[in-house]
Design a protein around this motif. Structure first.
Motif, mmCIF file in Angstrom:
data_model
loop_
_atom_site.group_PDB
_atom_site.id
_atom_site.type_symbol
_atom_site.label_atom_id
_atom_site.label_comp_id
_atom_site.label_asym_id
_atom_site.label_seq_id
_atom_site.Cartn_x
_atom_site.Cartn_y
_atom_site.Cartn_z
ATOM 1 N N THR A 59 0.861 -1.184 0.000
ATOM 2 C CA THR A 59 0.000 0.000 0.000
ATOM 3 C C THR A 59 0.900 1.237 0.000
ATOM 4 O OG1 THR A 59 -0.145 0.023 2.412
ATOM 5 C CG2 THR A 59 -1.901 -1.137 1.233
ATOM 6 N N TYR A 60 0.312 2.365 -0.353
ATOM 7 C CA TYR A 60 1.081 3.605 -0.492
ATOM 8 C C TYR A 60 0.431 4.716 0.315
ATOM 9 C CZ TYR A 60 3.023 0.951 -4.318
ATOM 10 O OH TYR A 60 3.624 -0.046 -5.048
ATOM 11 N N PRO A 61 1.243 5.624 0.874
ATOM 12 C CA PRO A 61 0.672 6.755 1.614
ATOM 13 C C PRO A 61 -0.249 7.596 0.729
ATOM 14 C CG PRO A 61 3.066 6.691 1.870
ATOM 15 C CD PRO A 61 2.701 5.644 0.877
ATOM 16 N N ASP A 62 0.124 7.757 -0.533
ATOM 17 C CA ASP A 62 -0.689 8.508 -1.484
ATOM 18 C C ASP A 62 -0.733 7.729 -2.801
ATOM 19 O OD1 ASP A 62 -1.900 10.271 -3.264
ATOM 20 O OD2 ASP A 62 -0.908 12.028 -2.405
ATOM 21 N N PRO A 63 -1.757 6.879 -2.986
ATOM 22 C CA PRO A 63 -1.838 6.055 -4.195
ATOM 23 C C PRO A 63 -1.804 6.864 -5.497
ATOM 24 C CG PRO A 63 -3.403 5.274 -2.574
ATOM 25 C CD PRO A 63 -2.842 6.575 -2.056
ATOM 26 N N LEU A 64 -2.380 8.067 -5.499
ATOM 27 C CA LEU A 64 -2.387 8.889 -6.712
ATOM 28 C C LEU A 64 -0.965 9.276 -7.112
ATOM 29 C CD1 LEU A 64 -3.899 10.407 -8.948
ATOM 30 C CD2 LEU A 64 -4.103 12.342 -7.368
ATOM 31 N N VAL A 65 -0.164 9.706 -6.158
ATOM 32 C CA VAL A 65 1.225 10.080 -6.443
ATOM 33 C C VAL A 65 1.991 8.869 -6.984
ATOM 34 C CG1 VAL A 65 3.408 10.788 -5.375
ATOM 35 C CG2 VAL A 65 1.287 11.993 -4.816
ATOM 36 N N GLN A 66 1.805 7.718 -6.370
ATOM 37 C CA GLN A 66 2.484 6.501 -6.827
ATOM 38 C C GLN A 66 2.019 6.097 -8.225
ATOM 39 O OE1 GLN A 66 5.033 4.948 -5.580
ATOM 40 N NE2 GLN A 66 5.049 3.192 -6.951
ATOM 41 N N PHE A 67 0.713 6.226 -8.483
ATOM 42 C CA PHE A 67 0.172 5.896 -9.803
ATOM 43 C C PHE A 67 0.813 6.765 -10.883
ATOM 44 C CE2 PHE A 67 -2.793 6.840 -13.231
ATOM 45 C CZ PHE A 67 -2.987 5.564 -13.747
ATOM 46 N N ILE A 68 0.910 8.060 -10.629
ATOM 47 C CA ILE A 68 1.524 8.971 -11.605
ATOM 48 C C ILE A 68 2.980 8.579 -11.837
ATOM 49 C CG2 ILE A 68 2.257 11.358 -11.997
ATOM 50 C CD1 ILE A 68 -0.325 12.200 -10.453
ATOM 51 N N LYS A 69 3.704 8.316 -10.766
ATOM 52 C CA LYS A 69 5.119 7.926 -10.865
ATOM 53 C C LYS A 69 5.277 6.650 -11.706
ATOM 54 C CE LYS A 69 8.867 6.266 -7.923
ATOM 55 N NZ LYS A 69 9.221 5.904 -6.547
ATOM 56 N N MET A 70 4.470 5.643 -11.419
ATOM 57 C CA MET A 70 4.576 4.376 -12.156
ATOM 58 C C MET A 70 4.133 4.530 -13.606
ATOM 59 S SD MET A 70 6.091 2.340 -10.244
ATOM 60 C CE MET A 70 5.994 0.968 -11.369
ATOM 61 N N SER A 71 3.076 5.287 -13.841
ATOM 62 C CA SER A 71 2.596 5.487 -15.219
ATOM 63 C C SER A 71 3.667 6.157 -16.067
ATOM 64 C CB SER A 71 1.316 6.316 -15.225
ATOM 65 O OG SER A 71 0.271 5.626 -14.592
ATOM 66 N N GLU A 72 4.301 7.179 -15.505
ATOM 67 C CA GLU A 72 5.351 7.871 -16.245
ATOM 68 C C GLU A 72 6.578 6.982 -16.431
ATOM 69 O OE1 GLU A 72 5.652 11.526 -13.988
ATOM 70 O OE2 GLU A 72 4.057 12.462 -15.191
ATOM 71 N N SER A 73 6.849 6.101 -15.478
ATOM 72 C CA SER A 73 8.015 5.216 -15.603
ATOM 73 C C SER A 73 7.844 4.187 -16.716
ATOM 74 C CB SER A 73 8.321 4.516 -14.275
ATOM 75 O OG SER A 73 7.409 3.461 -14.036
ATOM 76 N N VAL A 74 6.586 3.883 -17.090
ATOM 77 C CA VAL A 74 6.363 2.940 -18.195
ATOM 78 C C VAL A 74 6.075 3.661 -19.506
ATOM 79 C CG1 VAL A 74 5.635 1.049 -16.693
ATOM 80 C CG2 VAL A 74 3.903 2.583 -17.659
ATOM 81 N N GLY A 75 6.258 4.983 -19.522
ATOM 82 C CA GLY A 75 6.183 5.725 -20.771
ATOM 83 C C GLY A 75 4.919 6.503 -21.026
ATOM 84 N N ALA A 76 3.976 6.502 -20.085
ATOM 85 C CA ALA A 76 2.747 7.286 -20.278
ATOM 86 C C ALA A 76 2.996 8.744 -19.910
ATOM 87 C CB ALA A 76 1.612 6.718 -19.428
ATOM 88 N N HIS A 77 2.206 9.606 -20.500
ATOM 89 C CA HIS A 77 2.213 11.025 -20.147
ATOM 90 C C HIS A 77 0.956 11.248 -19.306
ATOM 91 C CE1 HIS A 77 2.812 15.307 -20.444
ATOM 92 N NE2 HIS A 77 1.617 15.471 -20.982
ATOM 93 N N VAL A 78 1.102 11.851 -18.138
ATOM 94 C CA VAL A 78 -0.031 12.046 -17.236
ATOM 95 C C VAL A 78 -0.316 13.539 -17.089
ATOM 96 C CG1 VAL A 78 -0.952 11.604 -14.923
ATOM 97 C CG2 VAL A 78 0.619 9.949 -15.974
ATOM 98 N N MET A 79 -1.586 13.899 -17.266
ATOM 99 C CA MET A 79 -2.011 15.298 -17.119
ATOM 100 C C MET A 79 -3.179 15.355 -16.140
ATOM 101 S SD MET A 79 -2.020 16.559 -21.097
ATOM 102 C CE MET A 79 -2.445 18.238 -20.655
ATOM 103 N N GLN A 80 -3.097 16.257 -15.175
ATOM 104 C CA GLN A 80 -4.213 16.462 -14.259
ATOM 105 C C GLN A 80 -5.121 17.531 -14.853
ATOM 106 O OE1 GLN A 80 -3.970 15.917 -10.148
ATOM 107 N NE2 GLN A 80 -1.773 15.460 -10.167
ATOM 108 N N VAL A 81 -6.350 17.153 -15.132
ATOM 109 C CA VAL A 81 -7.324 18.043 -15.777
ATOM 110 C C VAL A 81 -8.071 18.835 -14.712
ATOM 111 C CG1 VAL A 81 -9.353 18.122 -17.283
ATOM 112 C CG2 VAL A 81 -7.556 16.414 -17.690
ATOM 113 N N LYS A 82 -8.218 20.134 -14.972
ATOM 114 C CA LYS A 82 -8.960 21.003 -14.054
ATOM 115 C C LYS A 82 -10.427 21.038 -14.465
ATOM 116 C CE LYS A 82 -4.912 23.809 -13.203
ATOM 117 N NZ LYS A 82 -4.053 24.602 -14.026
#
Length: 195
Positions: free
Chosen positions: A31-54
């Motif tokens: 488990t992670y203290p902040d799953p969203l932060v970990q998700f972004i980190k892992m997604s970018e590490s596998v080559g995805a581009h992540v954008m937070q939409v307002k």
């Protein structure tokens, strides 16, 4: 009796010792203290581009900014008004060939590995794989810690199909040269959608 049944019968006849199934109710998965932060980190590490939409950002405009040269855009999502192809109305999957950008919706993401669960939500699921570039709309509140949590959340609709997608398709099994888009999209952009 089929060949399969013959083989299984032989195995069963030669079992020397049996074991009870392990108790899986007490698995302590990561488990992670902040799953969203970990998700972004892992997604970018596998080559995805992540954008937070307002809240006030238009998905259509964002897609145009990220993929300015895209001509053929496929989506059946009601908020996507720039689509030139609809995977619900094409005659066959091959009609989606030449799609520059496919825009789909993910149900939830997995912080452990950056995967997104994509249940089939369109007639032709080929849009998930045949598009040169893939945009996945994902509610940022829908991130689980690990695959154990993810499997408990899996649901299938009337199509009975779903897949996990994690970043762009890639392979390096031939001459150890990394090739992007080998079996599916060359790029994946994840739009983390507000609540």
């Amino acid at each position: 009796m089929s060949n399969k049944e013959d083989i299984l019968k032989k195995y069963r006849a030669n079992i020397q010792e049996t074991f009870d199934m392990p108790d899986l109710s007490d698995i302590r998965a990561i488990t992670y203290p902040d799953p969203l932060v970990q998700f972004i980190k892992m997604s970018e590490s596998v080559g995805a581009h992540v954008m937070q939409v307002k809240e006030d950002q238009d998905i259509n405009q964002l897609v145009k900014e990220v993929y300015p040269d895209a001509v053929e855009i496929a989506s059946n999502l009601p908020e996507v008004t720039i689509a030139t192809r609809n995977p619900d109305t094409v005659g066959r999957a091959s009609d989606l060939n030449g799609t520059d950008v496919g825009i789909i919706r993910g149900k939830f993401g997995v912080a452990e590995n950056g995967c997104i669960w994509i249940p089939q939500q369109m007639k032709e699921k080929a849009v998930c794989f045949i598009s040169e570039n893939l945009v996945i709309l994902l509610p940022k509140s829908q991130i689980v810690n690990n695959m154990h949590e993810a499997y408990r959340r899996l649901e299938f609709n009337d199509f009975g199909y779903g897949t996990f997608i994690s970043g762009p398709s890639k392979t390096a099994d031939i001459a150890q040269v990394l090739v992007m888009g080998a079996q599916a999209a060359r790029s994946v952009t994840i739009f983390l959608m507000p609540e």
